[in-house]
Design an enzyme around this catalytic site. Structure first.
Site, PDB file in Angstrom:
ATOM      1  N   THR A  44       4.366   3.455  -2.250  1.00 26.47           N
ATOM      2  CA  THR A  44       5.729   3.302  -1.728  1.00 26.47           C
ATOM      3  C   THR A  44       6.136   1.850  -1.496  1.00 26.47           C
ATOM      4  O   THR A  44       7.194   1.592  -0.924  1.00 26.47           O
ATOM      5  CB  THR A  44       5.846   4.063  -0.396  1.00 26.47           C
ATOM      6  OG1 THR A  44       4.819   3.586   0.509  1.00 26.47           O
ATOM      7  CG2 THR A  44       5.650   5.560  -0.609  1.00 26.47           C
ATOM      8  N   GLU A  45       5.341   0.917  -1.961  1.00 25.01           N
ATOM      9  CA  GLU A  45       5.580  -0.488  -1.643  1.00 25.01           C
ATOM     10  C   GLU A  45       6.976  -0.974  -2.042  1.00 25.01           C
ATOM     11  O   GLU A  45       7.615  -1.736  -1.307  1.00 25.01           O
ATOM     12  CB  GLU A  45       4.511  -1.373  -2.316  1.00 25.01           C
ATOM     13  CG  GLU A  45       3.131  -1.286  -1.680  1.00 25.01           C
ATOM     14  CD  GLU A  45       2.269  -0.154  -2.211  1.00 25.01           C
ATOM     15  OE1 GLU A  45       1.062  -0.143  -1.930  1.00 25.01           O
ATOM     16  OE2 GLU A  45       2.812   0.728  -2.923  1.00 25.01           O
TER      17      GLU A  45
END
Length: 257
Positions: free
Chosen positions: A133-134
């Site tokens: 999810t960066e």
């Protein structure tokens, strides 16, 4: 160690993330303790296989964002040293001489999904979710991308890394990110059963050498890879394990490693 527990039982080294209040988020200390635990397992003669697991409801929520926020005023050199700490952990697991099995009882997000990526086998419960999810917080899945590309290929890796979306355990299984989905109540026993199977059925030397080859061969030109494989083949024939295994087979004697 404050955030990581270590113990062995039945030739299995259990490395347990124990920071449930922070969803087992990774900061400098947690990563350092994980590196220490895997180093201990490497030299632990009573352990043949490693299980990585966690306490609480979440396997690992990734980087501790409060910790990352404190690093924003660091110099490039300071941030490089910190990111190298995580890089070293992933490399230690990926290249570890012993097989590493992830026991994923809850969500594995960002760096947590990274841990699942670098383990040799991953078993997860049906309701576990996975995601890198960066990009959703303006960060990048830099280090894990090196391993994810190898594991599931460019197309799937692009889908996961560029979207940042969470996927179900079922989709993670279809993508090759995990190996098996196990009901919650059976997860611990199934992982132990599989670990014991490896301990009893396979030579430690053979698993170590094969794992090392899997890590090295993809980066080699085909002729170099084949030469390396032939060398490893020749060396393996001279080992005590190979001699023992072949003799046992020919003599029709039961063999338990």
């Amino acid at each position: 160690m404050n955030f990581v527990q270590y113990h062995t039982q039945d030739r299995i080294a259990y490395i347990t993330l124990n920071r449930p209040g922070k969803r087992n988020a990774l900061n400098e200390q947690v990563v350092k303790e994980l590196k220490q635990a895997f180093g201990k397992a490497q030299n632990d003669e009573s352990a043949k296989v490693i299980v990585l697991r966690a306490t609480g409801k979440v396997f690992c929520a990734g980087a501790d964002l409060e910790y990352l926020q404190t690093l924003q005023n660091n110099t490039y050199e300071q941030n490089l040293a910190d990111s190298s700490n995580l890089k070293e952990l992933f490399e230690i697991i990926y290249t570890h001489p012993k097989v590493v099995i992830a026991q994923i009882h809850g969500h594995a997000i960002a760096g947590g999904a990274g841990l699942a990526t670098v383990c040799d086998f991953s078993f997860a419960v049906p309701d576990a979710q996975f995601g890198y999810t960066e990009v959703k917080i303006g960060f990048i899945p830099a280090i894990v991308s090196v391993f994810l590309l190898r594991k599931i290929g460019e197309g799937r890796a692009k889908e996961l890394l560029l979207s940042g979306d969470l996927i179900s355990a079922q989709k993670a299984l279809e993508y090759g990110l995990i190996n098996e989905i196990v009901p919650n109540e059976n997860l611990e026993n199934r992982v132990k059963e599989f670990a014991l199977h490896l301990c009893k059925s396979n030579s430690a030397m053979s698993m170590q050498t094969t794992k090392n080859m899997i890590a090295q061969v993809p980066t080699m030109p085909i002729s170099e890879a084949l030469s390396f494989a032939a060398q490893q083949n020749a060396l393996a024939r001279q080992t005590a394990d190979c001699k023992k295994g072949i003799a046992s087979f020919l003599e029709k004697k039961p063999l338990e490693w």
